[in-house]
Design a protein around this motif. Structure first.
Motif, mmCIF file in Angstrom:
data_model
loop_
_atom_site.group_PDB
_atom_site.id
_atom_site.type_symbol
_atom_site.label_atom_id
_atom_site.label_comp_id
_atom_site.label_asym_id
_atom_site.label_seq_id
_atom_site.Cartn_x
_atom_site.Cartn_y
_atom_site.Cartn_z
ATOM 1 N N ARG A 69 54.759 -44.661 -9.039
ATOM 2 C CA ARG A 69 56.572 -44.997 -9.896
ATOM 3 C C ARG A 69 56.748 -46.256 -10.364
ATOM 4 O O ARG A 69 57.112 -46.688 -10.958
ATOM 5 C CB ARG A 69 56.892 -43.598 -9.357
ATOM 6 C CG ARG A 69 58.733 -43.819 -9.869
ATOM 7 C CD ARG A 69 59.832 -42.738 -9.312
ATOM 8 N NE ARG A 69 59.012 -41.551 -8.646
ATOM 9 C CZ ARG A 69 58.940 -40.348 -9.400
ATOM 10 N NH1 ARG A 69 59.814 -39.895 -10.528
ATOM 11 N NH2 ARG A 69 58.226 -39.549 -8.203
ATOM 12 N N PHE A 70 56.330 -46.915 -9.241
ATOM 13 C CA PHE A 70 57.678 -47.770 -9.384
ATOM 14 C C PHE A 70 56.630 -48.928 -10.322
ATOM 15 O O PHE A 70 56.513 -50.212 -10.713
ATOM 16 C CB PHE A 70 56.977 -49.056 -8.100
ATOM 17 C CG PHE A 70 58.446 -48.957 -7.328
ATOM 18 C CD1 PHE A 70 59.398 -48.263 -7.848
ATOM 19 C CD2 PHE A 70 58.116 -48.924 -5.438
ATOM 20 C CE1 PHE A 70 60.538 -47.662 -6.496
ATOM 21 C CE2 PHE A 70 58.758 -48.036 -5.070
ATOM 22 C CZ PHE A 70 60.402 -47.688 -5.414
ATOM 23 N N LEU A 71 54.976 -48.438 -11.087
ATOM 24 C CA LEU A 71 54.500 -49.638 -11.066
ATOM 25 C C LEU A 71 54.733 -48.992 -12.633
ATOM 26 O O LEU A 71 53.861 -49.712 -13.936
ATOM 27 C CB LEU A 71 52.562 -49.121 -11.057
ATOM 28 C CG LEU A 71 52.172 -49.535 -9.702
ATOM 29 C CD1 LEU A 71 50.742 -49.321 -9.246
ATOM 30 C CD2 LEU A 71 52.244 -51.190 -9.855
ATOM 31 N N GLY A 72 55.196 -48.111 -12.736
ATOM 32 C CA GLY A 72 56.074 -47.994 -13.785
ATOM 33 C C GLY A 72 55.261 -46.794 -14.814
ATOM 34 O O GLY A 72 55.195 -46.371 -16.099
ATOM 35 N N TYR A 73 54.503 -45.210 -14.125
ATOM 36 C CA TYR A 73 54.329 -44.838 -14.405
ATOM 37 C C TYR A 73 55.001 -43.074 -14.286
ATOM 38 O O TYR A 73 55.739 -43.337 -12.987
ATOM 39 C CB TYR A 73 52.943 -43.942 -13.780
ATOM 40 C CG TYR A 73 51.933 -44.763 -13.619
ATOM 41 C CD1 TYR A 73 50.973 -44.429 -15.379
ATOM 42 C CD2 TYR A 73 51.690 -45.904 -13.182
ATOM 43 C CE1 TYR A 73 49.789 -45.165 -15.460
ATOM 44 C CE2 TYR A 73 50.265 -46.842 -13.848
ATOM 45 C CZ TYR A 73 49.306 -46.308 -14.151
ATOM 46 O OH TYR A 73 48.329 -47.093 -15.026
ATOM 47 N N ARG A 74 55.797 -42.036 -15.102
ATOM 48 C CA ARG A 74 55.796 -40.851 -15.185
ATOM 49 C C ARG A 74 55.691 -39.918 -14.441
ATOM 50 O O ARG A 74 54.442 -38.900 -15.218
ATOM 51 C CB ARG A 74 56.827 -40.635 -16.404
ATOM 52 C CG ARG A 74 57.604 -41.641 -17.289
ATOM 53 C CD ARG A 74 59.045 -41.637 -17.350
ATOM 54 N NE ARG A 74 60.126 -41.022 -16.847
ATOM 55 C CZ ARG A 74 60.263 -40.432 -18.025
ATOM 56 N NH1 ARG A 74 60.392 -41.555 -18.772
ATOM 57 N NH2 ARG A 74 61.278 -40.015 -17.710
ATOM 58 N N VAL A 75 55.557 -40.192 -13.071
ATOM 59 C CA VAL A 75 54.612 -39.561 -11.777
ATOM 60 C C VAL A 75 55.811 -37.633 -12.668
ATOM 61 O O VAL A 75 54.401 -36.878 -12.577
ATOM 62 C CB VAL A 75 55.590 -39.567 -10.968
ATOM 63 C CG1 VAL A 75 55.129 -38.420 -10.208
ATOM 64 C CG2 VAL A 75 54.868 -40.810 -10.091
ATOM 65 N N GLU A 76 56.461 -37.172 -13.037
ATOM 66 C CA GLU A 76 56.955 -35.874 -13.300
ATOM 67 C C GLU A 76 56.524 -35.525 -14.659
ATOM 68 O O GLU A 76 55.175 -34.413 -14.341
ATOM 69 C CB GLU A 76 58.545 -35.904 -13.305
ATOM 70 C CG GLU A 76 58.510 -36.615 -14.850
ATOM 71 C CD GLU A 76 59.056 -38.605 -14.001
ATOM 72 O OE1 GLU A 76 60.477 -39.048 -14.956
ATOM 73 O OE2 GLU A 76 59.011 -38.719 -13.229
ATOM 74 N N HIS A 77 55.946 -36.853 -15.608
ATOM 75 C CA HIS A 77 55.294 -36.148 -16.397
ATOM 76 C C HIS A 77 53.759 -35.728 -16.113
ATOM 77 O O HIS A 77 53.123 -34.813 -16.763
ATOM 78 C CB HIS A 77 54.968 -37.009 -17.808
ATOM 79 C CG HIS A 77 56.505 -37.222 -18.494
ATOM 80 N ND1 HIS A 77 57.508 -37.736 -19.275
ATOM 81 C CD2 HIS A 77 57.934 -36.737 -17.816
ATOM 82 C CE1 HIS A 77 57.467 -38.237 -19.801
ATOM 83 N NE2 HIS A 77 58.719 -37.419 -19.135
ATOM 84 N N PHE A 78 53.195 -36.849 -15.273
ATOM 85 C CA PHE A 78 51.795 -36.574 -15.102
ATOM 86 C C PHE A 78 52.138 -34.528 -13.636
ATOM 87 O O PHE A 78 50.824 -34.290 -13.786
ATOM 88 C CB PHE A 78 50.819 -37.548 -14.081
ATOM 89 C CG PHE A 78 50.975 -38.872 -14.911
ATOM 90 C CD1 PHE A 78 49.191 -38.720 -15.163
ATOM 91 C CD2 PHE A 78 51.784 -39.534 -15.309
ATOM 92 C CE1 PHE A 78 49.076 -39.935 -16.180
ATOM 93 C CE2 PHE A 78 51.196 -40.825 -15.674
ATOM 94 C CZ PHE A 78 49.754 -40.942 -16.386
#
Length: 387
Positions: free
Chosen positions: A248-257
């Motif tokens: 998440r801190f790397l910028g990925y929208r974890v909830e979407h994945f």
């Protein structure tokens, strides 16, 4: 483009598994239909139908492995998606009975006539067409997974709390479908199916076609799952599984994945349920039982989590053992199942396939050949002394 994407993701193990499934899709129906009962190679219809049921369970276990093994979501509610797909197919099969039912009503199923329903509920409209029922097999489980996942993942519910919520969802659906006023057959569910796509459900040819369809859909789902986990998207999923906060801190929208993977997995489970119902001949609220979802976790763990092939093997082995031991020692089967899960957790934490993979020699990556010109430059180069 899509075909190239799917084919690029296949390794030798996945290709071998797909080849075996496609061979079974052809060989088993041929041995059932083209050989007589006296032929030693003949496969009886009941054996073919039983193994077809195992393959639907294997597809359900594969769906769970996609979210649990590669995304870290331990769902204890995948039985709900399986049952919803089964009910969508059951509604289509009930509409195909028509006036051949016990009460002879051309529109209302027998259980509605028995309960004094006067007209067909609105949510039954369209289920007299196969294409509509097939669409609902995907949409209903997918929509439920989307709504559930949208709120759960945006709220960052993880771990055991998420598992409990998924099990609560399954139990709520169990209680709802038990009610007669829901319009799904209540406690008895749906049964006494007559035909599918104009062919008798009980005919050997239809059962052979259903077995072949199940094996083909399992092979296709395995290919899709492999494409997902071996893509860049799949690499992010593994990152979410192993270190969600860092991802998440790397910028990925974890909830979407998480949401997309959860929806795809639910649709696969719905297809498994739809293939299960015509082969078994009944669908009732018992399929929503939380114990069924827990059993799927056991199949996946026994075969090998995060291996794709492992859950397929685990589902077939555990259910094959269940069939054998419930006939020989019915009172001890549940103890044996619980003991199997404990032993696998303690002694084979990576499951059968994962443990075997540890001891198999791995191929070394090929090193690129050095161009001759570069070799000459390296050979002629002299080390300059430091000043």
């Amino acid at each position: 483009m899509i075909t190239a994407f799917l084919l690029r993701s296949l390794d030798r193990k996945i290709i071998a598994a797909i080849a075996i499934l496609l061979a079974l899709a052809v060989l088993v129906p041929v041995l059932n239909l083209m050989t007589g009962p006296t032929n030693p190679l003949h496969i009886p219809t009941y054996i073919m139908a039983l193994f077809g049921k195992y393959l639907t369970y294997a597809l359900l276990a594969l769906a769970l492995d996609l979210v649990w093994g590669f995304c870290g979501i331990l769902s204890l509610g995948h039985g709900a998606f399986f049952a919803l797909g089964g009910y969508a197919m059951g509604m289509y099969l009930m509409r195909q009975i028509g006036s051949r039912g016990v009460y002879g009503d051309p529109i209302l199923p027998d259980f509605m006539v028995f309960l004094n329903w006067k007209e067909l509920p609105w949510f039954w409209y369209g289920f007299d067409k196969f294409w509509f029922a097939a669409m609902m097999v995907l949409l209903v489980p997918g929509l439920l997974a989307f709504v559930f996942g949208w709120f759960a993942f945006r709220s960052r519910v993880n771990g055991v709390y998420l598992s409990i919520i998924t099990q609560a969802m399954t139990y709520a659906l169990l209680l709802a479908f038990f009610r007669n006023d829901m319009g799904f057959g209540g406690n008895n569910g749906m049964t006494d199916f007559k035909e599918i796509l104009g062919f008798s459900v009980q005919a050997d040819g239809t059962r052979a076609a259903l077995f072949a369809a199940t094996a083909i859909f399992l092979a296709l789902s395995l290919m899709i799952a492999s494409a997902i986990v071996r893509s860049k998207f799949g690499k992010v999923l593994v990152g979410v599984r192993d270190a969600e906060s860092r991802t998440r801190f790397l910028g990925y929208r974890v909830e979407h994945f998480k949401l997309l993977t959860f929806v795809v997995s639910a649709m696969m489970a719905g297809v498994a349920g739809a293939l299960y119902v015509p082969q078994v001949g009944i669908i009732n609220p018992g399929e929503f039982a939380p114990a069924n979802s827990i059993e799927v976790v056991i199949w996946t763990a026994v075969g090998g989590r995060s291996t794709l092939i492992g859950p397929i093997i685990g589902a077939i082995l555990v259910n094959g053992g269940k069939t054998i031991f419930t006939g020989l020692f019915p009172e001890f089967w549940l103890f044996a199942l619980g003991g199997l899960f404990v032993l696998v957790t303690l002694l084979l934490p990576k499951g059968i396939v994962g443990t075997i993979g540890q001891y198999l020699p791995r191929r070394k990556p090929k090193t690129e050949a050095t161009p001759p010109a570069l070799k000459e430059e390296r050979g002629d180069a002299k080390v300059q002394p430091a000043e």
